[in-house]
Design a protein around this motif. Structure first.
Motif, PDB file in Angstrom:
ATOM      1  N   GLU A  26      -2.712   8.903   1.241  1.00 42.01           N
ATOM      2  CA  GLU A  26      -2.421   7.881   2.252  1.00 42.01           C
ATOM      3  C   GLU A  26      -3.587   6.903   2.392  1.00 42.01           C
ATOM      4  N   SER A  29      -3.717   4.623  -0.583  1.00 44.71           N
ATOM      5  CA  SER A  29      -2.698   3.584  -0.510  1.00 44.71           C
ATOM      6  C   SER A  29      -3.151   2.425   0.356  1.00 44.71           C
ATOM      7  N   ARG A  30      -3.760   2.755   1.499  1.00 48.60           N
ATOM      8  CA  ARG A  30      -4.199   1.704   2.410  1.00 48.60           C
ATOM      9  C   ARG A  30      -5.464   1.013   1.894  1.00 48.60           C
ATOM     10  N   VAL A  37       1.685   4.810   2.165  1.00 47.09           N
ATOM     11  CA  VAL A  37       2.086   5.285   0.843  1.00 47.09           C
ATOM     12  C   VAL A  37       3.594   5.187   0.648  1.00 47.09           C
ATOM     13  N   LEU A  40       4.750   1.907  -1.059  1.00 46.03           N
ATOM     14  CA  LEU A  40       4.275   1.541  -2.389  1.00 46.03           C
ATOM     15  C   LEU A  40       5.428   1.343  -3.355  1.00 46.03           C
ATOM     16  N   GLU A  44       2.671   0.651  -8.089  1.00 45.72           N
ATOM     17  CA  GLU A  44       1.527   0.947  -7.236  1.00 45.72           C
ATOM     18  C   GLU A  44       1.326   2.440  -7.072  1.00 45.72           C
ATOM     19  N   ALA A  45       2.440   3.163  -6.903  1.00 43.65           N
ATOM     20  CA  ALA A  45       2.345   4.614  -6.733  1.00 43.65           C
ATOM     21  C   ALA A  45       1.804   5.279  -7.991  1.00 43.65           C
ATOM     22  N   VAL A  48      -2.005   4.789  -8.121  1.00 39.78           N
ATOM     23  CA  VAL A  48      -2.699   5.713  -7.230  1.00 39.78           C
ATOM     24  C   VAL A  48      -2.684   7.123  -7.802  1.00 39.78           C
TER      25      VAL A  48
END
Length: 521
Positions: A26, A29-30, A37, A40, A44-45, A48
């Motif tokens: 989390e 994500s930020r 999250v 996303l 993007e996921a 990460v």
């Protein structure tokens, strides 16, 4: 209990390091995309998800191309295992990620000057690599609600008077005098300024706010507030062959006055004469014992604040000694540090020492109360703050303005205003510029302090407990933009060893000196 492998994976993903100080998916994500999250995209996921293998090497803030190559590996693996289609994979690979800029300066932090102050202390213990990669949490003394009140009060006060009084800067610091806990710290009117005027530089001249230590030395020498002294023209041997002929701020002389009247009205000549009588070295000794750490030269000009400079945090701490019955408690901003597992790796404790006798402290406390309570007092502006004590300070040419004061057993705070280039303000006095800022803060902060005390008493059913506020240079699962601010609300902070300060009307020196009504003026 035994954990299912999915639960183990969840725990891992919520604690593992993702680079740029982000711990947990989390927070990552930020940190990198500025959103939860759950929001996303697939691309993007995947980016990460690829970071934990080599978080520093793949960190998007350091090497975006490496992060994207790692993302593509994750996407290929997902397609091979049929979690996504080849079409989804190819679309996600074509997506160019938009990375949030990394916050390397205090400009993006909450309570930026306090955070920088704490970080400087932590860096004396740990190196940058450890701070960046270890996932530590730093639990501090900051009360963020009070911090917001202090920021608003200072900026309102300076902005309101900026043009008319020619004032551009100021700072504000608040401490719990019984524990030494720094509750609020605003180092500048400008939150983007990285210079903390509460603690950095050589400080500023305190003006008449320094007289408190002169009167403490006089009381220690056996004098009382009702003793008389003559305010008259006087000269002293200065440095070399020159004579120093001081004057009062109003350029007048007031004849015979009591020590109390001289202090309440902040008359210069009596303070200088007292310092000469008791010895400037004794004044300096008391100031140092109370909490002043800056250099103080053994000249009579020191009696009225003619020093190279002191920091507002020193003045707040020193006045806290009088709020504390003569016991000085060193300011403290960090309570403990934990590692990523939650284990405590360092703890910090306050140190308390008897600096001034309780009798002397109690008499000085009385004088500081009269500065506020007496209509002729320079600090009368803050009289609507219940049980307030304090002292104003204004230097030559109105270059510095101060108000330092406290409410016994609760909070002590110091406010300074002036200009960084040391240019004069226009008729800016401690009582008219800084006192209203102090007043605005205290009226709200004391309510918070009292409400928290009542709540603790109610919840504990007579047993004292403590809760602490955490501040971290880390990000972790379940948090949001506090990663940008560096401050996390963890409840109030309270110390069980509070010192109760008596506010009884009978002071030691009053046993046979209580005046009849109307005699004092």
């Amino acid at each position: 209990r035994k954990l299912h492998k999915d639960e183990i994976l969840e725990l891992y993903l919520n604690q593992v390091y993702y680079g740029s100080g982000a711990y947990g998916v989390e927070a990552a994500s930020r940190t990198y995309f500025g959103k939860p999250v759950n929001d996303l995209s697939l691309s993007e996921a995947a980016l990460v998800a690829g970071l934990p293998q080599r978080p520093s090497a793949y960190c998007p803030h350091r090497n975006l191309q490496a992060a994207m190559r790692r993302r593509d590996i994750v996407l290929d693996r997902m397609a091979k295992l049929s979690y996504i289609t080849n079409t989804q994979r190819d679309k996600a690979k074509r997506e160019q990620p938009t990375i949030e800029p990394k916050i390397d300066s205090p400009n993006g932090w909450k309570a930026p000057h306090f955070v920088a102050y704490v970080l400087a202390q932590i860096k004396q213990r740990y190196d940058d690599d450890f701070l960046r990669d270890s996932g530590i949490k730093v639990y501090t003394t900051l009360d963020y609600r009070m911090q917001l009140i202090a920021e608003k009060a200072l900026r309102d006060g300076i902005t309101r008077n900026s043009r008319s009084l020619h004032v551009k800067e100021g700072c504000f610091v608040c401490i719990d005098p019984a524990t030494g806990y720094v509750r609020a710290m605003v180092g500048s009117v400008d939150p983007k300024s990285e210079f903390n005027r509460c603690t950095q530089g050589r400080g500023r001249q305190p003006g008449s706010a320094f007289k408190t230590f002169v009167y403490a030395a006089a009381i220690e020498a056996g004098m009382t507030p009702f003793d008389e002294i003559v305010d008259e023209p006087v000269s002293f041997q200065g440095v070399g062959v020159k004579l120093w002929t001081p004057s009062n701020y109003d350029r007048k002389f007031h004849g015979v006055v009591t020590l109390e009247q001289a202090f309440v009205r902040s008359i210069n000549i009596p303070a200088i004469k007292l310092a000469d009588q008791v010895g400037i070295d004794n004044v300096i000794r008391i100031a140092k014992a109370a909490g002043i750490q800056s250099e103080l030269e053994p000249y009579l000009t020191t009696a009225i604040g003619g020093v190279r400079g002191v920091h507002p945090i020193e003045m707040a701490s020193a006045y806290g000694t009088f709020a504390n019955g003569g016991v000085h408690v060193e300011p403290i901003s960090v309570l403990r540090i934990t590692n990523w597992r939650g284990d405590t790796i360092a703890e910090f404790a306050t140190t308390a020492t008897r600096a001034i006798s309780s009798e002397v402290s109690q008499t000085v406390d009385y004088l500081l109360r009269q500065v506020v309570a007496d209509p002729t007092g320079t600090g009368h502006r803050v009289n609507n703050v219940p049980e307030a004590r304090g002292k104003t300070g204004t230097t030559n040419d109105d270059r510095d303005a101060w108000f330092v004061g406290y409410v016994p057993g609760k909070l002590v705070a110091a406010c300074w205003a002036g200009n960084d280039d040391n240019s004069p303000m226009r008729r800016a006095f401690g009582g008219s510029l800084c006192a209203p800022i102090w007043q605005q803060f205290m009226l709200e902060a004391i309510r918070l302090h009292d409400a928290a005390a009542r709540d603790r008493q109610h919840r504990s059913s007579g047993r004292r407990r403590s809760s602490r506020r955490a501040m971290g240079f880390h990000k972790y699962a379940g948090t949001d933009a506090e990663a940008r601010g560096g401050v996390s609300a963890r409840g109030g902070c309270w110390c069980p060893h509070r010192v109760d300060v008596s506010t009884a009307s009978a002071y030691p020196w009053q046993a046979d000196r209580i005046p009849a009504p109307g005699d004092r003026d």
